[in-house]
Structure formats: C-alpha cells, structure tokens
Design a protein around this motif. Structure first.
Motif, PDB file in Angstrom:
ATOM      1  N   THR A   1       0.893  -1.383  -0.045  1.00  0.00           N
ATOM      2  CA  THR A   1       0.158  -0.217   0.106  1.00  0.00           C
ATOM      3  C   THR A   1       0.972   1.193  -0.013  1.00  0.00           C
ATOM      4  O   THR A   1       0.179   2.233  -0.180  1.00  0.00           O
ATOM      5  N   SER A   2       2.195   1.129   0.032  1.00  0.00           N
ATOM      6  CA  SER A   2       3.026   2.294   0.297  1.00  0.00           C
ATOM      7  C   SER A   2       2.823   3.118  -0.947  1.00  0.00           C
ATOM      8  O   SER A   2       3.321   4.479  -0.988  1.00  0.00           O
ATOM      9  N   SER A   3       2.874   2.560  -2.190  1.00  0.00           N
ATOM     10  CA  SER A   3       2.715   3.152  -3.394  1.00  0.00           C
ATOM     11  C   SER A   3       1.612   4.198  -3.664  1.00  0.00           C
ATOM     12  O   SER A   3       1.477   5.012  -4.518  1.00  0.00           O
ATOM     13  N   GLY A   4       0.387   3.766  -2.778  1.00  0.00           N
ATOM     14  CA  GLY A   4      -0.517   4.803  -2.938  1.00  0.00           C
ATOM     15  C   GLY A   4      -1.923   4.075  -3.728  1.00  0.00           C
ATOM     16  O   GLY A   4      -2.829   4.664  -4.080  1.00  0.00           O
ATOM     17  N   VAL A   5      -1.734   2.815  -4.192  1.00  0.00           N
ATOM     18  CA  VAL A   5      -2.796   2.234  -4.884  1.00  0.00           C
ATOM     19  C   VAL A   5      -3.849   1.977  -4.026  1.00  0.00           C
ATOM     20  O   VAL A   5      -3.695   1.579  -3.031  1.00  0.00           O
ATOM     21  N   ARG A   6      -5.050   2.333  -4.566  1.00  0.00           N
ATOM     22  CA  ARG A   6      -6.340   2.144  -4.212  1.00  0.00           C
ATOM     23  C   ARG A   6      -6.968   0.948  -4.662  1.00  0.00           C
ATOM     24  O   ARG A   6      -7.612   0.784  -5.598  1.00  0.00           O
ATOM     25  N   PHE A   7      -6.482  -0.168  -3.849  1.00  0.00           N
ATOM     26  CA  PHE A   7      -6.999  -1.461  -4.474  1.00  0.00           C
ATOM     27  C   PHE A   7      -8.594  -1.665  -4.505  1.00  0.00           C
ATOM     28  O   PHE A   7      -9.266  -1.104  -3.645  1.00  0.00           O
ATOM     29  N   ALA A   8      -8.847  -2.446  -5.674  1.00  0.00           N
ATOM     30  CA  ALA A   8     -10.379  -2.586  -5.756  1.00  0.00           C
ATOM     31  C   ALA A   8     -11.197  -3.467  -4.770  1.00  0.00           C
ATOM     32  O   ALA A   8     -12.332  -3.113  -4.960  1.00  0.00           O
ATOM     33  N   SER A   9     -10.504  -4.233  -4.191  1.00  0.00           N
ATOM     34  CA  SER A   9     -11.154  -5.380  -3.637  1.00  0.00           C
ATOM     35  C   SER A   9     -10.163  -5.906  -2.439  1.00  0.00           C
ATOM     36  O   SER A   9      -8.806  -5.642  -2.620  1.00  0.00           O
ATOM     37  N   ILE A  10     -10.732  -6.445  -1.443  1.00  0.00           N
ATOM     38  CA  ILE A  10     -10.015  -7.276  -0.310  1.00  0.00           C
ATOM     39  C   ILE A  10      -9.081  -8.242  -1.161  1.00  0.00           C
ATOM     40  O   ILE A  10      -7.828  -8.453  -0.699  1.00  0.00           O
ATOM     41  N   GLU A  11      -9.689  -8.940  -2.183  1.00  0.00           N
ATOM     42  CA  GLU A  11      -8.804 -10.023  -3.040  1.00  0.00           C
ATOM     43  C   GLU A  11      -7.798  -9.370  -3.622  1.00  0.00           C
ATOM     44  O   GLU A  11      -6.397 -10.056  -3.547  1.00  0.00           O
ATOM     45  N   SER A  12      -7.798  -8.333  -4.228  1.00  0.00           N
ATOM     46  CA  SER A  12      -6.672  -7.688  -4.967  1.00  0.00           C
ATOM     47  C   SER A  12      -5.574  -7.183  -4.006  1.00  0.00           C
ATOM     48  O   SER A  12      -4.402  -7.286  -4.369  1.00  0.00           O
ATOM     49  N   LEU A  13      -5.857  -6.923  -2.874  1.00  0.00           N
ATOM     50  CA  LEU A  13      -4.907  -6.390  -1.894  1.00  0.00           C
ATOM     51  C   LEU A  13      -4.164  -7.622  -1.455  1.00  0.00           C
ATOM     52  O   LEU A  13      -2.837  -7.611  -1.365  1.00  0.00           O
ATOM     53  N   TRP A  14      -4.910  -8.623  -1.039  1.00  0.00           N
ATOM     54  CA  TRP A  14      -4.374 -10.047  -0.680  1.00  0.00           C
ATOM     55  C   TRP A  14      -3.361 -10.543  -1.668  1.00  0.00           C
ATOM     56  O   TRP A  14      -2.296 -10.935  -1.179  1.00  0.00           O
ATOM     57  N   ARG A  15      -3.797 -10.263  -3.096  1.00  0.00           N
ATOM     58  CA  ARG A  15      -2.673 -10.881  -3.905  1.00  0.00           C
ATOM     59  C   ARG A  15      -1.925 -10.155  -4.178  1.00  0.00           C
ATOM     60  O   ARG A  15      -0.521 -10.667  -4.131  1.00  0.00           O
ATOM     61  N   ALA A  16      -1.760  -8.880  -3.963  1.00  0.00           N
ATOM     62  CA  ALA A  16      -0.762  -7.812  -4.168  1.00  0.00           C
ATOM     63  C   ALA A  16       0.318  -8.166  -3.007  1.00  0.00           C
ATOM     64  O   ALA A  16       1.441  -8.157  -3.407  1.00  0.00           O
TER      65      ALA A  16
END
Length: 523
Positions: free
Chosen positions: A305-320
């Motif tokens: 999350t340090s890059s500032g990306v606003r993830f679309a879903s919990i799953e997308s954050l989990w994968r990243a």
C-alpha cells in the motif's frame, strides 16, 4: 500539568501513588522532581519521612537542625533524610563512622531483600550520635529513618537521573501529545496503562486518534498531518466531538470513492515529531495493533500500500501483498477496511472466501479477475457490539467508551461520574458515593498494610478506590475478577486528591456484552 497529576504515561510519575503525591508536593523546580521520584518509595514511607517532609514544605511544621553539620547534609530536603547519600553523610559526620564503615552501611541499606542487615548498625549510629552531643530522640529518629532505606530507598544520583527523563517525558506529553501517545503505543508493553487507556487520555487532551486502516496504516502507529479544517476545530475545542464521527465518515467516504478504486492516489504524509507544531498532528493506529496479525504479513501489506494504490477489493490487496488469508480475516474483524467502503460485517463476509491452499476446487474461482467488493445488505451491529469487537480485535476502541452505554441507567441510580468527584462542594469528604467503571489497575503494595488500591475508568476519567482488607475479602469475587463494576463507599478528600473508600462491589460485566478484562494487577 505535573502538579495536577495529569501524568498518564509519564516515566516514573504515572503510578497511582505518584499521582496522589504530585498535587501535595506540587513540584516547581527540577530538584522538586528529584524529591518526587525518590519520596514515593517503600524506604521513605517505612521510615516515616513522607508526611514530615510535606508538612515542612507547606510551612505547617518548623524546619530545625541540631547543628550546622546536619543542616549542611539535610538542608535540601528540609531536615528529612530522603537519599542514601544523606544516610552515609549523617553516619560519617554525626556518628563518627569511617568512610569504609559508611560504605558497609550503604551496602546494608541497599540489601533491601535482607532487612536484618541494617539492625547491626543501630547501636553504632545512635551511640555515636549521643556521644557527639545529639539527643537520644534525634539519634533514634535518624536511625529509624535510615532503617527505612533497607525497604528500598533511592540514591540521590539515581533519582536525579530519573528526574531528567521524567521532565523530558512531561515536556513532550504537554506540548506534543500526539507524538507522545504514538511513541508510547509503539513501545508497548510498558508502564501502568494499557493502550486503550493511553488512547483515552490522548483523546481527552484533544488528540485525534484514527483507526487501523489497510490503506493508511503502516506496521507501527504513526503521525498524520491535520487538515487546515481539523487544526481550526482543534483550536476551537471541537476536535473531540469530530473524532467520534470520523469512523463512520471514513466508511462513507470509502463507499463514495468505490468507482475510483484502482487509481493511484497520494497517501497521507507522516511527519517526524521534530517538524510538528506544538499540539498538532493525529495518531494513526498501526497494523501492529491487530491481535494475531503476524509482523511478516503486516509488513507485506505495508509494502503493497506504500505506493498509494487504491485496491479494488480485499482479494486484490491480498494478492498484491502476498500475505495469508488469515491476515485479511483478522483485519476485517478489526474493521480495517473502511477506506475501501467496507464496514466490519461486509469486510468479514468478503474475507471469508479467501483460501491459502491451492486445491483444484478453489483454483478456478480464485483465478478470476477480482472485482470491487461491494457493501452487502447485512444487519448492522449495535454500537456496543462494535466497541466489544474493537477491543477483541485490537485491544482499543475509538468509539464511545463502554460505560457511556450504561450512563443513563447509572445516572438514574445516582451513580457519579469520575469527573464529578473533583467538585469538593458536591462531594465533600465523608459523603456517601457510588461510582462505576472499567477496572484498570489493582495494586496491593507491601507498605500499605494490606490495603488494595484500584482505579476505575469511565467515559469522563479515573476514579481511585481504597479497599480495606475486610471489604476486599467480603467482595473478593467481584473486586478481584470483574472487568466492569459499581462501587459504593465514602469520599476521602485531602486537598485536591480524591479517593473513594470502598464499602461494597457489584459486577456490571453482564451489561457489557462479554468485554474482556483490561486490568493490570500489581503486588
């Protein structure tokens, strides 16, 4: 601040005993702090040094010295020996000890686990003083006071070193309360108070504390900049009211922003304390506040999350992030997805589908492109349940204090708030009173004649209890084990120091939805 005993979290002067002493001693100089640090110790208490010093400091008792030697040794402490060095100097200059004998006396004094060692010096001290013209009464009083050091008394150098840290801590708490709170939270476990109480204290001082959030929190707690509007409200005293609304507003903003998820956005900057204006800044709780969340997983989320990306879903954050599914479920339970537009219920529902295994049954479903998680029409939890869930997941809650949910009933029953006890006209010494709160501290020091000291917290502050042994035993089950309790007793007021002499205890745990104990017990 120090004179008012507003010292939660301050090194050496945050204990119940120190807070009771501060309004009486009222430190005004650095050396007063040296004395404050040293005087609330078993040695000075056992040696009957505390009350004589306070009486002399207030001008209620004359300060007299038998000769110039004693005045030279005890002048800084108004004729009362408070430090080990003074005991050695009295032995040398007034009782005829050699430096070597005085060092043996020091060793006996510092061997506080073996109290009998000091008695061997009794005749030498009293006899030596009488031989040199001091009265028997004075000699015996001095020995009694020196004997008290064998129950743990401070050297002056030690007290002075501590007092420097005490003053530095106090300065930061007074002028940079957000930075002070943040640093304490990142240094846990330590001190007398749990994180929940440190946060409550910071909020009472106008500090805005923001919750754990996967897109805004790092692993550790951090400082965030105030907006100009927040700074304006803080200056007008509106900050504390706004802080209570922030949590629901973050969820609303996240939902409104759902269509923009996946875009790059700038994260809120974190400022080191040295660049903050006095009393500015907000505290953002870190991922380390989430119970059971491994640091390895937390660091992965922080990196993603340090890059500032606003993830679309919990799953997308989990994968990243590449963290465990269990980590996402713990974050959901901690209500950490509000900036993604998900409340606790919805986030928990979406996190349940994540699986760490690579079983064929789940592989095809998990490999589909992730879509934005949308809030589900799930029944909203009652606010009290949210508070309890916060404490279960993180040990703290930024929602209303649990006692506020009982306040209407307590008020009808005539139960006073902790804050109201400061009013000496409404609550004079000896008046019957009932108080209620969460038990924070239970303490039974060896110097207190089996008394138990307890501290309750409600939504307005702290109430201090003194519990006599027979009362504690008669109500042992509640007094020792209850998390929330109602206590009846009488007011004890000495100047601005207020205690409640407890007479009876009643548990309130059944009213607070299984809130877990937060008490820290000391002996």
């Amino acid at each position: 601040m120090i004179c008012a005993a507003d010292t939660v979290g301050v090194f050496q002067i945050e204990s119940r005993a120190q807070m009771s002493m501060l309004p009486r001693l009222r430190p005004r100089t650095f050396y007063d702090l040296v004395i404050e640090v040293a005087i609330v110790r078993p040695g000075p208490i056992q040696g009957d040094m505390v009350h004589p010093y306070l009486r002399r400091r207030r001008g209620e008792e004359p300060v007299e010295y038998p000769d110039e030697k004693v005045e030279w040794i005890l002048g800084k402490t108004l004729g009362v020996p408070l430090f080990q060095e003074q005991a050695m100097q009295l032995a040398i200059h007034c009782a005829g000890f050699t430096p070597d004998e005085a060092d043996k006396l020091r060793r006996a004094v510092t061997g506080f686990r073996h109290h009998g060692l000091i008695t061997a010096f009794g005749e030498q001290i009293t006899g030596g003083m009488i031989e040199r013209g001091y009265t028997k009464e004075f000699a015996e009083r001095v020995f009694s006071q020196i004997q008290g050091f064998s129950h743990y008394g401070f050297p002056e150098s030690h007290a002075a070193s501590f007092a420097i840290l005490t003053y530095a801590s106090s300065y930061i708490k007074c002028h940079y309360p957000a930075a002070f709170c943040c640093a304490l939270l990142n240094s846990q476990p330590m001190g007398f108070y749990a994180p929940a109480q440190l946060i409550q204290d910071a909020q009472r001082h106008g500090v805005e504390v923001r919750g754990v959030d996967v897109l805004r929190s790092g692993w550790a707690c951090s400082l965030e900049a105030e907006t100009s509007e927040e700074a304006k409200k803080r200056g007008s005293g509106e900050a504390s009211e706004e802080a209570e609304k922030r949590r629901s507003e973050e969820v609303s903003r996240g939902r409104e922003d759902a269509s923009e998820r996946g875009l790059l956005t700038s994260s809120l900057p974190n400022f080191p304390a040295s660049s903050l204006e006095p009393r500015s800044g907000c505290v953002r709780l870190g991922l380390n506040r989430v119970r059971g969340l491994r640091e390895e997983d937390g660091r992965k989320i922080e990196a993603a999350t340090s890059s500032g990306v606003r993830f679309a879903s919990i799953e997308s954050l989990w994968r990243a992030a590449g963290c465990s599914a269990a980590a996402m479920r713990r974050l959901a339970a901690a209500d950490a997805f509000s900036s993604m537009g998900l409340d606790r219920q919805s986030a928990t529902w979406h996190a349940r589908k994540l699986r760490d295994d690579d079983a064929p049954l789940f592989r095809q479903a998990m490999e589909r492109p992730s879509r934005p998680d949308t809030p589900l029409p799930l029944p909203e939890l009652p606010e009290l349940r949210h508070v309890v869930a916060d404490h279960t997941a993180t040990g703290v809650s930024l929602r209303p204090h649990v006692m506020s949910f009982l306040r209407a009933d307590l008020q009808r029953a005539g139960v006073a708030t902790a804050e109201s006890l400061a009013d000496g006209q409404a609550w004079p010494s000896g008046r019957r009173v009932a108080v209620a709160g969460i038990c924070l501290v239970r303490q039974r020091p060896g110097t207190a004649k089996s008394l138990t000291f307890m501290t309750l917290e409600d939504e307005t502050g702290f109430a201090n209890l003194v519990v006599w042994p027979d009362v504690f035993e008669a109500h042992r089950r509640v007094a020792r084990h209850a998390t929330a309790m109602l206590v009846r007793g009488r007011i004890d007021r000495a100047e601005s120091v207020v205690h409640v002499r407890a007479a009876s205890f009643e548990t309130l745990d059944h009213r607070l939805a299984d809130l877990k104990s937060v008490s820290r017990n000391f002996h």
